[in-house]
Design an enzyme around this catalytic site. Structure first.
Site, PDB file in Angstrom:
ATOM      1  N   PHE A 152       0.534  -1.088  -0.007  1.00 46.82           N
ATOM      2  CA  PHE A 152       0.029   0.044  -0.092  1.00 46.82           C
ATOM      3  C   PHE A 152       0.802   1.200  -0.185  1.00 46.82           C
ATOM      4  O   PHE A 152       0.316   2.315  -0.506  1.00 46.82           O
ATOM      5  CB  PHE A 152      -0.986  -0.089   1.127  1.00 46.82           C
ATOM      6  CG  PHE A 152      -0.141   0.502   2.585  1.00 46.82           C
ATOM      7  CD1 PHE A 152      -0.199   1.883   2.743  1.00 46.82           C
ATOM      8  CD2 PHE A 152       0.143  -0.423   3.368  1.00 46.82           C
ATOM      9  CE1 PHE A 152       0.451   2.461   3.759  1.00 46.82           C
ATOM     10  CE2 PHE A 152       0.652  -0.126   4.537  1.00 46.82           C
ATOM     11  CZ  PHE A 152       1.119   1.414   4.799  1.00 46.82           C
ATOM     12  N   LYS A 176      -0.983  -7.002  -9.248  1.00 46.63           N
ATOM     13  CA  LYS A 176      -1.996  -6.990  -8.202  1.00 46.63           C
ATOM     14  C   LYS A 176      -1.545  -5.998  -7.260  1.00 46.63           C
ATOM     15  O   LYS A 176      -0.799  -6.273  -6.452  1.00 46.63           O
ATOM     16  CB  LYS A 176      -2.044  -8.464  -7.438  1.00 46.63           C
ATOM     17  CG  LYS A 176      -3.413  -9.038  -7.040  1.00 46.63           C
ATOM     18  CD  LYS A 176      -3.806  -8.534  -5.812  1.00 46.63           C
ATOM     19  CE  LYS A 176      -2.793  -8.250  -4.709  1.00 46.63           C
ATOM     20  NZ  LYS A 176      -3.400  -7.420  -3.522  1.00 46.63           N
ATOM     21  N   GLU A 179      -4.990  -3.611  -1.951  1.00 49.89           N
ATOM     22  CA  GLU A 179      -6.362  -3.315  -2.264  1.00 49.89           C
ATOM     23  C   GLU A 179      -6.892  -2.089  -1.271  1.00 49.89           C
ATOM     24  O   GLU A 179      -7.924  -1.805  -1.216  1.00 49.89           O
ATOM     25  CB  GLU A 179      -7.077  -4.576  -1.582  1.00 49.89           C
ATOM     26  CG  GLU A 179      -6.882  -4.967  -0.100  1.00 49.89           C
ATOM     27  CD  GLU A 179      -5.730  -5.760   0.029  1.00 49.89           C
ATOM     28  OE1 GLU A 179      -4.782  -5.734  -0.609  1.00 49.89           O
ATOM     29  OE2 GLU A 179      -5.784  -6.788   0.902  1.00 49.89           O
ATOM     30  N   SER A 229       5.264  -6.696   3.568  1.00 50.35           N
ATOM     31  CA  SER A 229       6.020  -7.234   4.782  1.00 50.35           C
ATOM     32  C   SER A 229       6.585  -8.591   4.878  1.00 50.35           C
ATOM     33  O   SER A 229       6.450  -9.336   3.869  1.00 50.35           O
ATOM     34  CB  SER A 229       4.746  -7.359   5.723  1.00 50.35           C
ATOM     35  OG  SER A 229       3.855  -8.283   5.396  1.00 50.35           O
ATOM     36  N   CYS A 284       9.619   1.921   3.178  1.00 51.91           N
ATOM     37  CA  CYS A 284      10.513   1.061   3.731  1.00 51.91           C
ATOM     38  C   CYS A 284      11.839   1.340   3.936  1.00 51.91           C
ATOM     39  O   CYS A 284      12.603   0.755   4.449  1.00 51.91           O
ATOM     40  CB  CYS A 284      10.344  -0.281   2.726  1.00 51.91           C
ATOM     41  SG  CYS A 284      11.033   0.492   1.045  1.00 51.91           S
ATOM     42  N   GLU A 382       9.218  -4.163  13.048  1.00 49.72           N
ATOM     43  CA  GLU A 382       8.965  -3.069  12.276  1.00 49.72           C
ATOM     44  C   GLU A 382       7.688  -2.316  12.714  1.00 49.72           C
ATOM     45  O   GLU A 382       6.696  -2.963  12.722  1.00 49.72           O
ATOM     46  CB  GLU A 382       8.842  -3.428  10.652  1.00 49.72           C
ATOM     47  CG  GLU A 382       8.644  -2.171   9.762  1.00 49.72           C
ATOM     48  CD  GLU A 382       8.517  -2.959   8.607  1.00 49.72           C
ATOM     49  OE1 GLU A 382       7.926  -3.783   8.185  1.00 49.72           O
ATOM     50  OE2 GLU A 382       8.872  -2.160   7.407  1.00 49.72           O
TER      51      GLU A 382
HETATM   52  P1  NAD Z   1       1.529  -6.638   3.150  1.00 53.15           P
HETATM   53  O1  NAD Z   1       2.292  -7.580   3.086  1.00 53.15           O
HETATM   54  O2  NAD Z   1       0.533  -6.741   4.001  1.00 53.15           O
HETATM   55  O3  NAD Z   1       0.846  -6.751   1.609  1.00 53.15           O
HETATM   56  C1  NAD Z   1       1.795  -6.645   0.419  1.00 53.15           C
HETATM   57  C2  NAD Z   1       0.883  -7.323  -0.821  1.00 53.15           C
HETATM   58  O4  NAD Z   1       0.653  -8.645  -0.448  1.00 53.15           O
HETATM   59  C3  NAD Z   1      -0.595  -6.677  -0.998  1.00 53.15           C
HETATM   60  O5  NAD Z   1      -0.667  -6.703  -2.171  1.00 53.15           O
HETATM   61  C4  NAD Z   1      -1.477  -7.555  -0.079  1.00 53.15           C
HETATM   62  O6  NAD Z   1      -2.858  -7.565  -0.756  1.00 53.15           O
HETATM   63  C5  NAD Z   1      -0.810  -9.164  -0.110  1.00 53.15           C
HETATM   64  N1  NAD Z   1      -1.175  -9.648   0.799  1.00 53.15           N
HETATM   65  C6  NAD Z   1      -1.400  -9.233   2.140  1.00 53.15           C
HETATM   66  N2  NAD Z   1      -1.594 -10.497   3.129  1.00 53.15           N
HETATM   67  C7  NAD Z   1      -1.390 -11.460   2.140  1.00 53.15           C
HETATM   68  C8  NAD Z   1      -1.209 -12.907   2.431  1.00 53.15           C
HETATM   69  N3  NAD Z   1      -1.895 -13.394   3.749  1.00 53.15           N
HETATM   70  N4  NAD Z   1      -1.254 -13.834   1.422  1.00 53.15           N
HETATM   71  C9  NAD Z   1      -0.891 -13.292   0.291  1.00 53.15           C
HETATM   72  N5  NAD Z   1      -0.839 -11.870  -0.037  1.00 53.15           N
HETATM   73  C10 NAD Z   1      -1.013 -11.179   0.830  1.00 53.15           C
HETATM   74  O7  NAD Z   1       2.367  -5.045   3.184  1.00 53.15           O
HETATM   75  P2  NAD Z   1       1.718  -3.659   3.189  1.00 53.15           P
HETATM   76  O8  NAD Z   1       1.112  -3.617   4.647  1.00 53.15           O
HETATM   77  O9  NAD Z   1       0.913  -3.523   2.067  1.00 53.15           O
HETATM   78  O10 NAD Z   1       3.114  -2.834   2.783  1.00 53.15           O
HETATM   79  C11 NAD Z   1       3.723  -2.660   4.012  1.00 53.15           C
HETATM   80  C12 NAD Z   1       5.015  -3.551   4.105  1.00 53.15           C
HETATM   81  O11 NAD Z   1       5.770  -3.572   2.919  1.00 53.15           O
HETATM   82  C13 NAD Z   1       5.993  -3.067   5.042  1.00 53.15           C
HETATM   83  O12 NAD Z   1       6.450  -4.040   6.040  1.00 53.15           O
HETATM   84  C14 NAD Z   1       7.253  -2.429   4.320  1.00 53.15           C
HETATM   85  O13 NAD Z   1       8.595  -2.478   4.938  1.00 53.15           O
HETATM   86  C15 NAD Z   1       7.156  -3.221   2.952  1.00 53.15           C
HETATM   87  N6  NAD Z   1       7.822  -2.350   1.888  1.00 53.15           N
HETATM   88  C16 NAD Z   1       8.894  -3.027   1.557  1.00 53.15           C
HETATM   89  C17 NAD Z   1       9.529  -2.474   0.385  1.00 53.15           C
HETATM   90  C18 NAD Z   1      11.074  -2.865   0.332  1.00 53.15           C
HETATM   91  O14 NAD Z   1      11.399  -2.459  -0.991  1.00 53.15           O
HETATM   92  N7  NAD Z   1      11.669  -3.791   0.815  1.00 53.15           N
HETATM   93  C19 NAD Z   1       9.088  -1.276  -0.173  1.00 53.15           C
HETATM   94  C20 NAD Z   1       7.742  -0.847   0.118  1.00 53.15           C
HETATM   95  C21 NAD Z   1       6.983  -1.793   1.242  1.00 53.15           C
END
Ligand code: NAD
Length: 497
Positions: A152, A176, A179, A229, A284, A382
């Site tokens: 997000f 994808k 959401e 994450s 991040c 985090e």
């Molecule tokens: P998230 O892991 O909750 O979601 C990321 C994606 O995975 C979304 O598209 C979501 O719909 C999907 N998803 C969520 N739960 C899932 C599941 N159980 N099974 C399969 N898919 C699932 O992350 P977020 O809250 O959207 O974003 C924040 C996180 O992203 C933080 O931890 C941040 O550090 C990380 N991030 C990392 C970088 C990097 O370059 N390393 C960059 C941006 C964000």
């Protein structure tokens, strides 16, 4: 009564008209109001998008480099022209302030500009006469339909780390997005169409775990680029690779900023404010742990604290410095860390929970903890919110050991005026991206972005030449063409006796 807008999928160059079984609410985090419902794709919808991408791949992979470059240049122009519109879409669903949202689009555009040079980037190697009459050359070819699953916090930039290069290399895409803020991706899809990209090359399906699992297991998907994450990144990496896919899965972070006693404390304090509270800490590459090497800790804390008073928390579309957090659930989770830090004995220098903004928005003010120690949850985990922790140490070696013993290794920074100390740090630190007097060392598009340890699963970073490598497969051709003098059809060359 007005009906809430429905955001549906983008498949084959148009909005999908298929039946919607499940939806999820999209909020304006600054008001707390629901602004739309987004469709959540099921297995059949994902299958439809992958089939469309497979069909489109058959022709897109054969489109000339000139044609692909023309489409990329046109897309670049359109994104540039619509930068403020995209930024407004981001702010309305993510909450970050407009200038930050616009900066996000700029960073994404840089990858599009990098991908405009694809004819040069895809040039292979050639060795003449490796044996008599034998030449060897290498070429790189696209993979097929590829999947991008994004978080997000950068709804435009993170997808743009991947899709310009993937498309330039001749692949087709199923994106994808999160959401929580799906609109930026939809608008980018429209811009691709306007730029002349053939239908089916770029598709967007919205969804949650069901759609992600469908992509990870679909035989038509050849690679997965995930950002999110750490637990989900690990799951995506393991599931995707188990199903035979190439996977790069970028995870969470806990970025340290080491401040040595000889550093410019004004510069370090400014950096801590920008890197700790920019985008409400939902980056991040945000700095969340400051390691102050004594005797400067108290002086640094005072400087950071005094600057925090001028940060205006409020609606990101209305000239504030820091917007809300993305959802109420996330806001409450971040607030619970402040409680945990207090309970664990850290010194709460500034409590963001005291900041009140009118309305129902998901706001939390900037928070500063001093005297944080490594076993506290506010240091180990985090938080992904506007909470900065100060850890006090006595030596450079202690500071380095702290950074290196943390399970995350995304970004880090050192502040010092000693070139030798900085050089030693860049060599010894176990982190993928390092800043020297630069708090958020996000690589330019022509370098590659990626962390180490629990911040990346897979071995290929995003964009730059690693991106070109990820979205192509190498092939080496060894060819022998007999000299015409060896006979065959007589072309008028002198024949061997
Ligand atoms: P998230 O892991 O909750 O979601 C990321 C994606 O995975 C979304 O598209 C979501 O719909 C999907 N998803 C969520 N739960 C899932 C599941 N159980 N099974 C399969 N898919 C699932 O992350 P977020 O809250 O959207 O974003 C924040 C996180 O992203 C933080 O931890 C941040 O550090 C990380 N991030 C990392 C970088 C990097 O370059 N390393 C960059 C941006 C964000």
């Amino acid at each position: 009564m007005t009906q809430t807008k429905i955001i549906t999928h983008w498949i084959n160059g148009a909005l999908d008209t298929g039946k919607i079984e499940r939806t999820s609410e999209v909020f304006n985090p600054a008001t707390g109001q629901v602004s739309a419902n987004v469709a959540l794709a099921n297995v059949a919808t994902v299958d439809k998008a992958v089939n469309v991408a497979t069909e489109a791949f058959n022709s897109w992979r054969h489109s000339s480099l000139t044609k692909r470059t023309q489409v990329l240049f046109a897309f670049r122009e359109l994104v540039l022209q619509n930068k403020e519109k995209i930024a407004a879409l981001i702010t309305a669903e993510h909450g970050k302030v407009l200038s930050d949202a616009s900066g996000e689009v700029t960073r994404g555009l840089e990858v599009v500009e990098f991908a405009c040079g694809i004819p040069h980037l895809l040039k292979g190697g050639f060795s003449e006469e490796v044996s008599t009459g034998v030449d060897v050359y290498s070429i790189r070819q696209p993979l097929g339909p590829i999947a991008i699953i994004s978080p997000f916090n950068f709804p435009a930039m993170v997808p743009m780390w991947f899709f310009p290069i993937a498309i330039a290399c001749g692949n087709t895409v199923v994106l994808k997005p999160s959401e929580k803020d799906p609109s930026a991706a939809m608008f980018l899809a429209e811009l691709w169409k306007e730029a002349g990209l053939p239908d089916g090359v770029f598709n967007v399906v919205h969804g949650d775990k069901e759609s992600v699992d469908a992509l990870l297991t679909h035989p038509g998907i050849k690679s997965v680029s995930f950002v999110g994450s750490t637990p989900i990144a690990k799951y995506v990496y393991e599931t995707g690779t188990k199903h035979g896919k190439r996977v790069q899965a970028l995870g969470g972070a806990k970025n340290h900023m080491v401040v040595l006693p000889d550093s410019d404390l004004e510069l370090a304090a400014d950096a801590a404010i920008n890197a700790g509270f920019g985008s409400a800490g939902e980056r991040c590459m945000a700095i969340s742990a400051i390691v102050a090497v004594e005797p400067i800790a108290s002086a640094l804390v005072a400087r950071i604290h005094s600057r925090m008073a001028s940060i205006k928390t409020g609606d990101g579309a209305k000239g504030s410095d820091m917007g809300p957090l993305v959802t109420k659930v996330h806001r409450d989770k971040v607030a619970s860390y402040i409680e945990a830090g207090e309970k664990a004995g850290a010194t709460l220098v500034e409590d963001g929970r005291k900041v009140k903004v009118d309305g129902e928005g998901f706001f939390l003010g900037p928070t500063l903890f001093d005297n944080v120690t490594p076993e506290m949850s506010i240091y180990k985990e985090e938080i992904f919110g506007p909470v900065l922790s100060i850890l006090r140490v006595n030596t450079y070696d202690e500071a380095l050991a702290l950074v290196n013993s943390h399970p995350y290794g995304n970004g880090t920074a050192i502040f010092t005026n000693d070139g030798g100390a900085a050089r030693r740090f860049q060599n010894e630190v176990e982190v993928g991206m390092v800043g020297i007097n630069v708090p958020i060392p996000v690589p330019m598009a022509y370098f590659s972005f990626g962390g180490w340890k629990n911040s990346l699963f897979g071995d290929t970073h995003a964009h730059g030449t690693e991106g070109v490598h990820f979205f192509t497969r190498g092939k080496v051709v060894t060819s022998r063409w007999l000299d015409p003098s060896h006979g065959g059809i007589n072309l008028g060359f002198p024949q061997n006796s």
